[in-house]
Design an enzyme around this catalytic site. Structure first.
Site, PDB file in Angstrom:
ATOM      1  N   ASP A   1       0.856  -1.223   0.111  1.00  0.00           N
ATOM      2  CA  ASP A   1      -0.021  -0.033   0.137  1.00  0.00           C
ATOM      3  C   ASP A   1       0.975   1.342  -0.031  1.00  0.00           C
ATOM      4  OD1 ASP A   1      -2.368   1.343  -0.141  1.00  0.00           O
ATOM      5  OD2 ASP A   1      -2.835   1.333   2.083  1.00  0.00           O
TER       6      ASP A   1
ATOM      7  N   ASP B   1      -3.372  -4.289  -5.555  1.00  0.00           N
ATOM      8  CA  ASP B   1      -2.388  -2.987  -5.967  1.00  0.00           C
ATOM      9  C   ASP B   1      -0.884  -3.196  -5.954  1.00  0.00           C
ATOM     10  OD1 ASP B   1      -4.811  -1.897  -5.522  1.00  0.00           O
ATOM     11  OD2 ASP B   1      -4.418  -1.037  -3.598  1.00  0.00           O
TER      12      ASP B   1
ATOM     13  N   ASP C   1     -11.376   0.829   4.805  1.00  0.00           N
ATOM     14  CA  ASP C   1     -10.097   0.965   4.039  1.00  0.00           C
ATOM     15  C   ASP C   1      -9.264   1.762   5.058  1.00  0.00           C
ATOM     16  OD1 ASP C   1     -11.136   0.062   1.566  1.00  0.00           O
ATOM     17  OD2 ASP C   1     -12.416   2.051   1.309  1.00  0.00           O
TER      18      ASP C   1
END
Length: 471
Positions: free
Chosen positions: A252, A291, A445
């Protein structure tokens, strides 16, 4: 290796009683008669220089004397059905010892125990409880009545070893079509803990009873135990488990709310190897590093090289292909608004897409299914000239109302208001191979948008907003 005649004869008698009419194992058949030891040790037998006892829900094995050979101090239990030669199995168990040493685990035919072992492997025991998950293929034999043994001699001492949660299951011959619904998902656990409330009823009916991915990272101290327990529970129901591997270093890197991951490339290789081995030959679905490809460029903000990220992903795809051959791996490709398809395709190639079944799109995002599918088709168009077009899956967990728009688009991905659950998980006849709920609906999130909870924490208010399609 079985030199203790009296004990061997007694164990053979137990086997004869259990195996008068051998039945083939199935996905739901547990082949260990007592693997939890809640009240007794039966049918486990102490052989040679050992004694056994049930202690606090574990099997306690005391090695009584120093012996040279592993098999001179052992415990054994007959399987509840004969093995099927050529079929795949997984032996799993928790174990620890008063001293660290190398034990031996076997699954062997009782008629020829020393010469016909389907599994015979060394197991490094430690003083802390660990999960061991070992796949193997049943050997050919004329008599396939079998037993599991733990051979504890040869350590140079007299250790006390404790076992728990011993399991032996045959791998499904055909791939399950039904997706696994876990009672241990965050929404399911919250609904169970808050029974009787309107919110719990709604969350159970709309989210918790759906097949949702389980996310795995370094928050699990024993990744083998976590993965094996989850996959084993699905296997016992003949359902298809769905896992997210989420532990790449610099995780992330763009948003940081879910930052962390393995410390370095070596640590990540070891972690993904343990993750893959815990799945073994069983059937599963894995979405690899959401991601991870799309956010690789952001690691330059902390002085890292994106090429290292791609190399780690390439290694992960190779490990999964080798250690979890029946797993369908989808390497994550971000979402339709992040990196253009012509730029994403070569990044997927260098990250190992050729070793996987395909790629995932829209994980944890809100882009419509139609736009996500158009993006996936475009990515495939660019892949076709190199590795060939691949299968793809779409995360529909929160895209029922499409993406959110306001004056600060840079944070519109983070718990935005007015979003809604999307199409429930299912295999698709055309287009995407599956629509999945990869993101757990209701898991935050991060402390942003309409939730103050940390990333990955279940927020019932957020879940209710997704159910109702409101803020």
């Amino acid at each position: 290796m079985r030199l203790i005649a009296g004990k061997a004869t007694a164990l053979a008698a137990v086997l004869a009683a259990l195996l008068l009419v051998p039945q083939p194992a199935s996905a739901a058949t547990q082949l260990i008669g007592n693997g939890t030891f809640n009240s007794s040790t039966s049918p486990w037998a102490a052989i040679g220089q050992t004694t056994v006892a049930a202690e606090s829900g574990r099997l306690r094995v005391d090695v009584k004397a120093i012996v040279a050979n592993a098999w001179d101090a052992m415990v054994a239990s007959p399987t509840t059905a004969a093995l099927n030669p050529g079929k795949s199995y997984t032996l799993s168990f928790d174990a620890y010892s008063t001293v660290a040493f190398k034990a031996r685990a076997t699954v062997q035919y009782t008629a020829t125990p020393s010469s016909n072992q389907s599994l015979a492997t060394d197991v490094q025991l430690t003083t802390a409880s660990k999960r061991y998950s070992i796949p193997f293929t049943a050997a050919t034999a004329s008599s396939t009545a079998a037993e599991v043994t733990f051979q504890l001699g040869g350590s140079g001492g007299t250790p006390v070893v404790r076992f728990d949660n011993v399991s032996l299951l045959e791998t499904q011959t055909t791939r399950p079509t039904a997706l696994y619904v876990s009672s241990q998902s965050n929404p399911a656990k919250w609904a169970a803990a808050n029974q009787g409330t309107t919110e719990a009823q709604a969350i159970q009916a709309n989210i918790a009873n759906k097949p949702i991915f389980e996310w795995f990272g370094n928050w699990f101290g024993d990744i083998t135990q976590a993965v094996d327990s989850y996959v084993g529970a699905a296997q016992a129901q003949d359902k298809l488990p769905m896992l997210v591997a989420y532990n790449i270093p610099n995780r992330d890197a763009c948003a940081l709310h879910s930052g962390g991951g393995a410390g370095d490339a070596t640590g990540y290789h070891n972690w993904i190897t343990d993750f893959a081995k815990a799945i073994g030959t069983r059937h599963a679905v894995v979405v690899l590093e959401p991601d991870g490809v799309a956010a690789a460029g952001c690691v330059t903000k902390i002085g890292k090289d994106p090429e290292d990220q791609y190399r780690m992903l390439l290694d992960a795809t190779q490990v999964l292909k080798a250690q979890a051959p029946n797993t369908w791996v989808y390497l994550d490709a971000g979402n339709a608004t992040w990196i253009a398809a012509d730029a994403m395709a070569p990044l997927l190639v260098k990250s190992g897409i050729a070793n996987t079944r395909g790629f995932s799109v829209n994980v944890s995002n809100y882009i419509t299914t139609a736009d996500s599918q158009a993006y996936a088709v475009a990515v495939n168009g660019y892949l076709s000239g190199s590795v060939g077009a691949k299968k793809y899956v779409i995360d529909t967990s929160r895209n029922g109302n499409g993406p959110y728009s306001d004056s600060t688009p840079e944070d519109n991905w983070c718990n935005p208001p007015g979003r809604k659950l999307g199409t429930p998980p299912a295999q698709q006849p055309t287009g995407a191979e599956y629509v999945f709920w990869v993101k757990v609906p209701g898991d935050s999130d991060g402390p942003c948008g309409i939730s103050d909870e940390p990333a990955g924490t279940f927020d019932p208010a957020l879940a209710m907003a997704l159910i109702n399609g409101t803020s």
